[in-house]
Each structure stands twice: as structure tokens, then as C-alpha cells.
Design a protein around this motif. Structure first.
Motif, PDB file in Angstrom:
ATOM      1  N   LEU A 123      41.844  49.805  47.499  1.00 33.07           N
ATOM      2  CA  LEU A 123      42.277  48.936  46.407  1.00 33.07           C
ATOM      3  C   LEU A 123      43.173  49.697  45.423  1.00 33.07           C
ATOM      4  CD1 LEU A 123      42.022  46.066  45.225  1.00 33.07           C
ATOM      5  CD2 LEU A 123      40.407  47.045  43.604  1.00 33.07           C
ATOM      6  N   LYS A 146      46.995  48.592  44.471  1.00 30.15           N
ATOM      7  CA  LYS A 146      47.439  48.338  43.095  1.00 30.15           C
ATOM      8  C   LYS A 146      48.669  49.162  42.731  1.00 30.15           C
ATOM      9  CE  LYS A 146      44.318  48.090  39.877  1.00 30.15           C
ATOM     10  NZ  LYS A 146      43.128  48.423  39.043  1.00 30.15           N
ATOM     11  N   PRO A 181      51.270  46.072  45.215  1.00 32.55           N
ATOM     12  CA  PRO A 181      50.627  45.095  44.326  1.00 32.55           C
ATOM     13  C   PRO A 181      50.847  43.638  44.736  1.00 32.55           C
ATOM     14  CG  PRO A 181      52.594  45.990  43.305  1.00 32.55           C
ATOM     15  CD  PRO A 181      52.361  46.799  44.525  1.00 32.55           C
ATOM     16  N   ASP A 227      48.088  39.940  48.787  1.00 32.46           N
ATOM     17  CA  ASP A 227      47.174  38.946  48.219  1.00 32.46           C
ATOM     18  C   ASP A 227      46.010  38.598  49.153  1.00 32.46           C
ATOM     19  OD1 ASP A 227      48.591  37.586  50.130  1.00 32.46           O
ATOM     20  OD2 ASP A 227      49.410  36.058  48.770  1.00 32.46           O
ATOM     21  N   ALA A 255      37.747  46.227  42.415  1.00 36.74           N
ATOM     22  CA  ALA A 255      38.495  45.155  41.751  1.00 36.74           C
ATOM     23  C   ALA A 255      37.825  44.758  40.438  1.00 36.74           C
ATOM     24  CB  ALA A 255      38.593  43.950  42.682  1.00 36.74           C
ATOM     25  N   ASN A 289      40.015  45.059  36.819  1.00 38.55           N
ATOM     26  CA  ASN A 289      40.608  43.819  36.320  1.00 38.55           C
ATOM     27  C   ASN A 289      41.478  43.111  37.355  1.00 38.55           C
ATOM     28  OD1 ASN A 289      40.749  41.918  34.258  1.00 38.55           O
ATOM     29  ND2 ASN A 289      42.733  42.689  33.522  1.00 38.55           N
ATOM     30  N   TRP A 290      41.109  43.234  38.629  1.00 42.75           N
ATOM     31  CA  TRP A 290      41.737  42.434  39.681  1.00 42.75           C
ATOM     32  C   TRP A 290      40.752  41.347  40.061  1.00 42.75           C
ATOM     33  CZ3 TRP A 290      45.141  43.919  44.338  1.00 42.75           C
ATOM     34  CH2 TRP A 290      46.402  44.332  43.884  1.00 42.75           C
ATOM     35  N   ARG A 291      41.229  40.122  40.101  1.00 38.16           N
ATOM     36  CA  ARG A 291      40.335  39.007  40.386  1.00 38.16           C
ATOM     37  C   ARG A 291      40.276  38.732  41.886  1.00 38.16           C
ATOM     38  NH1 ARG A 291      43.114  34.450  37.113  1.00 38.16           N
ATOM     39  NH2 ARG A 291      44.865  35.465  38.190  1.00 38.16           N
ATOM     40  N   ASP A 331      43.478  37.013  42.901  1.00 36.71           N
ATOM     41  CA  ASP A 331      44.522  38.016  43.109  1.00 36.71           C
ATOM     42  C   ASP A 331      44.499  38.581  44.530  1.00 36.71           C
ATOM     43  OD1 ASP A 331      45.236  37.742  40.429  1.00 36.71           O
ATOM     44  OD2 ASP A 331      43.846  39.307  39.791  1.00 36.71           O
ATOM     45  N   LEU A 332      43.310  38.709  45.077  1.00 32.03           N
ATOM     46  CA  LEU A 332      43.172  39.299  46.409  1.00 32.03           C
ATOM     47  C   LEU A 332      41.979  38.678  47.128  1.00 32.03           C
ATOM     48  CD1 LEU A 332      44.154  41.593  48.357  1.00 32.03           C
ATOM     49  CD2 LEU A 332      42.356  43.023  47.351  1.00 32.03           C
ATOM     50  N   HIS A 365      51.051  38.067  41.155  1.00 33.48           N
ATOM     51  CA  HIS A 365      51.108  39.402  40.578  1.00 33.48           C
ATOM     52  C   HIS A 365      52.444  39.607  39.846  1.00 33.48           C
ATOM     53  CE1 HIS A 365      47.483  40.495  42.616  1.00 33.48           C
ATOM     54  NE2 HIS A 365      48.015  40.215  43.800  1.00 33.48           N
TER      55      HIS A 365
END
Length: 339
Positions: A227, A231, A235, A238, A255, A259-261, A265-266, A339
């Protein structure tokens, strides 16, 4: 401690007759056999299993070769194999190869030197032509792992189709930039999964992304690293098919810290339906293999080969799998972001 002579005296039989009963040999009447068995129970006599095995030239032991026992999938498989083997009177020894070719060949020597009666290979890294000569020393059955040959019996799911289905699921969730991770050493399974992944992308005219960082992912820590790499370098990715619940869990955990949802986001798909996949938040979409059924069939086939004096034909058993759709890919109730 009671001896075979004590048993013979109490049963009114000869030492030879008692030995025949112990070794399950013919030419002993039912009445004599019952008297001898009753005498053994009265005296608490336990036959010397080691000597019996030497006389029969059998070890009553099976070797199971796998990459690493710390992988929960292989731990589950070993437990199921051991339980099934014990029903037939066989012990199991676990041989961790750590995906090392020479170590794999060294363990196969156990078959050649008659230290085991048969081998289950849950994975392999050598070319088949390196493994094939060991069949002259005893039976081998592949479980989980497989190849395109009719020279050995195999028990597995269709990993190519499973990867295809998982990738199609990501596409149906709106993913357009999808990554694929594998566990370092390339095996037939990893090639089959990659093939199914490629087919799904090709059918939908989606790009294929390649990065060496994605081919070395084995566990939770590796998932975290994946991850972080996504990032910083990719980035726009998805969706990701990890091929491992451990790696998927590492991605989900990292994540949440970064702060990756997920799945906005993924979207993440694992493999094997380990307990970890259900306990993570969000829960992880994964492929479930019928481990107990595969273990039972593997031991059934291997025992038949070990106990038969006739050449056995090689068989392939392909079991169904299930794609368990959970929150790590469910974008139906969330707002997608770019993103």
C-alpha cells in the motif's frame, strides 16, 4: 512387561501364531485369533510397531511439503490432512521448503530412502522433470498445486478461473486500474492466477500494470509495504487482487492508518477465506477453497496408491470454490472518489 511368549502361553498358542495375528497374516482360525486378542488385552500387551513396520517395509508415515506453516491456509490444510491420515493409521511429518528448490529435492529424498511411504506436495518450485524421477520410489499426490500433466494425481481448484472471477468482480465495482500481487517465487498456481487476471483485463480493454514490488508479497507486513508503494508510485490504482488474505489484511490495515478509504479509494480482494479476512474492518472479499474436502480426497488417493501392489492410474480432482463478496469491494453503498 508382558511379552509375546506370555501372550502365547495364556492363549494356548504358539509364538508363531501370535506373531501372525499381530501382523494380520492369514492361516489363523477365527477362534484362535479371538483367544490371542483376548490374551493381549488381559496382559496389556502392546505390539512393537517399529518392528512391525520394519518387517512390512512400511513406515506408516506421510510427508507433506509446503512453503511455510505460518501461512494460515497451509496450517488449515495440514490439520485436515493429519486428521484424515490418522484414520488410515498414518502419521504426518511437515516439511517446510520456504520455496527453496534444493530444500524441496532434499525432502523428496525421504521417499527415495524409504523414510516415508508417500508424499503430498502442497506446492513445488522445481521443474516437473526434476520431481518426476522420485515417483519411481513411491507415490506423490499434488494438493492445491497442479500442472498440465497426466503423470501424477492432483487435487485442486481452478486458480485461473478464480482469479478471473475476482478480477471481473473488481471491474464490476467500477475499478479501472487494477494491480495483481503474487508471493515471490513463481509457481504454476501464480502463473495460472496471473493468466486469469490478464484475461479479465483484456476482455474489458483495461491496462495491465507491472511492478516488482507486487511480486514479493507474502504476509501482513508485505501488504503494508504494498500500500505504501501504491500511494507513492501508483496512486491511480483503484483495485487490487492480492492472492492472499494476509497481504490483503496488511493493505486494509495500512489504509486505515494512512487515510485511504477502502473500498472507495481502493477495492481489495484476498484469497483463502482465512479468519483474518472476516475480522478486518472492512471485511475482506476473498476466494474460499474447500480445504477439508481437498485434504480428504488427497489422503484417499495417496493411501490407495501406497497400499496397492498394482500400478495406479493418475487422476485429477478439480473442486469448486466460492467468491465471498464482502465490504472491501462493495461500492454499492458508498460514494466513489477519484485520486
Amino acid at each position: 512387561m508382558a511379552t509375546i511368549e506370555d501372550v502365547a502361553k495364556l492363549a494356548g498358542s504358539s509364538r508363531t501364531t501370535v506373531s501372525r495375528v499381530i501382523n494380520d497374516q492369514p492361516y489363523v482360525t477365527k477362534d484362535k485369533k479371538e483367544k490371542i486378542m483376548d490374551a493381549m488385552r488381559q496382559l496389556g500387551y502392546v505390539p512393537n510397531s517399529s518392528a512391525r513396520r520394519l518387517r512390512s517395509q512400511r513406515t506408516e508415515t506421510i510427508a507433506v511439503l509446503l512453503p511455510r506453516i505460518t501461512n494460515p491456509f497451509f496450517g488449515h490444510l495440514i490439520e485436515a490432512i493429519e486428521e484424515e491420515a490418522s484414520k488410515y493409521g498414518y502419521q504426518v511429518i511437515v516439511c517446510q521448503t520456504h520455496d527453496k528448490k534444493q530444500k524441496e529435492l532434499d525432502y523428496l529424498q525421504l521417499l527415495k530412502t524409504k523414510q516415508v511411504d508417500g508424499v503430498v506436495m502442497a506446492s513445488f518450485t522445481n521443474d516437473w522433470m526434476e520431481i518426476k524421477p522420485f515417483l519411481d520410489s513411491g507415490p506423490i499426490v499434488l494438493c492445491n498445486e497442479y500442472m498440465d500433466t497426466d503423470q501424477v494425481s492432483m487435487v485442486h481448484i481452478d486458480h485461473r478461473q478464480a482469479a478471473y472471477d475476482a478480477t471481473i468482480h473488481l471491474i464490476e465495482q467500477g475499478c479501472q486500474h487494477i494491480a495483481f500481487t503474487s508471493g515471490g517465487q513463481e509457481t504454476h498456481i501464480s502463473r495460472q492466477r496471473k493468466s486469469g487476471f490478464h484475461q479479465a483485463l483484456s476482455e474489458h480493454n483495461l491496462p495491465f500494470y507491472s511492478d516488482s514490488k507486487w511480486t514479493e508479497a507474502l504476509d501482513v507486513k508485505d501488504g503494508q509495504k504494498v500500500l505504501e508503494h501504491l500511494k507513492s508510485v501508483h496512486p491511480y490504482i483503484d483495485g487490487i487482487f492480492t492472492g492472499s488474505d494476509e497481504v490483503a489484511a496488511g493493505i486494509v490495515y495500512a489504509a486505515a492508518q494512512g487515510n485511504w478509504r477502502i473500498p472507495e479509494d481502493l477495492a481489495v480482494v484476498g484469497f483463502d477465506n482465512q479468519m483474518l479476512s472476516l475480522l478486518m474492518v472492512p471485511s475482506i472479499t476473498t476466494i474460499e477453497q474447500p480445504v477439508e474436502d481437498m485434504a480428504r480426497k488427497t489422503i484417499e488417493v495417496l493411501v490407495e496408491k501406497m497400499q496397492s501392489k498394482q500400478p495406479q492410474r493418475h487422476t485429477r480432482f478439480v473442486y469448486p470454490y466460492e467468491l465471498l463478496k464482502r465490504n472491501s469491494t462493495d461500492r454499492s453503498s458508498v460514494t466513489q472518489s477519484v485520486h
